[in-house]
Design an enzyme around this catalytic site. Structure first.
Site, PDB file in Angstrom:
ATOM      1  N   GLU A 155      31.833  41.782  47.624  1.00  0.00           N
ATOM      2  CA  GLU A 155      33.090  41.474  46.943  1.00  0.00           C
ATOM      3  C   GLU A 155      33.661  42.704  46.258  1.00  0.00           C
ATOM      4  OE1 GLU A 155      34.696  38.298  43.557  1.00  0.00           O
ATOM      5  OE2 GLU A 155      32.553  38.501  43.941  1.00  0.00           O
ATOM      6  N   GLU A 256      38.203  29.834  42.047  1.00  0.00           N
ATOM      7  CA  GLU A 256      37.487  30.586  41.022  1.00  0.00           C
ATOM      8  C   GLU A 256      38.488  31.005  39.934  1.00  0.00           C
ATOM      9  OE1 GLU A 256      33.773  33.560  41.297  1.00  0.00           O
ATOM     10  OE2 GLU A 256      35.689  34.550  41.592  1.00  0.00           O
TER      11      GLU A 256
END
Length: 279
Positions: A155, A256
């Site tokens: 990520e 998220e």
């Protein structure tokens, strides 16, 4: 809206945090979600007690929620994102100790995506030394993921909120993905495309989607600015997700985002209930 987003799931480490960990799966299920993801829940314990693992596993199963994403141990999250795998010494050792524990827990719940967060830069240590350690540990992580038939996710965070993280752009994350795949030969490392982080970095989101969809293994969303629910900021999230699907992405989309000053149960009005379930 979001008519093509049937594979939505919630992150139980950023939503429903007003509840104890073991109550969050049931809360997600009550809100209409059948799939969830988690950061590593025990920030001080890369190897938690068996009763803790068993308790969370039972809570997920009882709620009927499928675990679709799990972070390896990454230090103190929430907080300034820092990761662990590129930090020499104790943090690196804790990351390694967690690899099989996290992989086995994921496998027991049918989870096939494991996220490994790069660590912050450490004063007094050559960045090249940290990068070499990172590649070594990511190689181990890729093999642990491969053992259970899972994907290793890499990520990119964002520089304004994580100024000491060296992976703060899509190209940087892709470079790591390709280095891990070259080192292992397993081809199971993939990009975790977080539209909020990329937006905060000022990247061209359409260009990133067009360029990196083939290497994308997981998607997360939050609106920007603010990291709130879709509609609270200015990102054209529906159009961006449509573009991902048009480019061939058929994986999960993780919610998220932060609920703000309201209960988490009130943070999903933008998403019709039929589109919250896994298909």
């Amino acid at each position: 809206m979001f008519q093509q987003a049937e594979r939505q799931f919630r992150n139980l480490s950023i939503l429903f945090t007003e509840l104890p960990l073991l109550e969050r799966p049931a809360a997600a299920a009550a809100a209409g979600f059948t799939a969830v993801e988690l950061w590593w829940p025990w920030t001080d314990a890369p190897v938690p007690e068996k009763r803790q693992l068993d308790g969370l596993r039972a809570a997920l199963r009882t709620a009927g929620t499928q675990l679709v994403g799990l972070n390896f141990y990454a230090g103190q999250l929430p907080g300034p994102d820092r990761g662990a795998l590129s930090i020499p010494g104790e943090e690196s050792e804790r990351f390694r100790a967690n690899l099989d524990v996290a992989a086995d827990f994921a496998q027991s719940l049918g989870c096939t995506a494991l996220n490994a967060l790069y660590g912050n830069r450490v004063d007094g240590i050559d960045p090249a030394t940290q990068d070499a350690l990172a590649l070594e540990n990511l190689t181990l992580a890729a093999r642990a993921a491969h053992r259970i038939g899972a994907t290793l996710l890499i990520e990119a965070l964002n520089a304004p909120e994580s100024p000491h993280c060296p992976i703060v752009s899509a190209p940087q994350a892709i470079e790591v993905v390709e280095a891990v795949n070259a080192a292992t030969g397993l081809d199971n490392a993939r990009f975790l495309l977080d539209l909020y982080h990329l937006a905060m970095n000022g990247e061209d989101l359409e260009q990133a989607i067009d360029r990196y969809t083939p290497l994308t293994g997981h998607v997360q969303i939050a609106d920007s600015p603010g990291r709130g629910a879709p509609g609270t900021g200015t990102l054209p999230l529906e159009a961006l997700l449509d573009r991902l699907h048009t480019n061939g992405y058929d994986g999960w989309t993780g919610l998220e985002y932060q609920p703000g000053d309201r209960p988490s149960t009130d943070a999903f009005t933008w998403l019709p209930r039929p589109h919250r379930a896994a298909h």
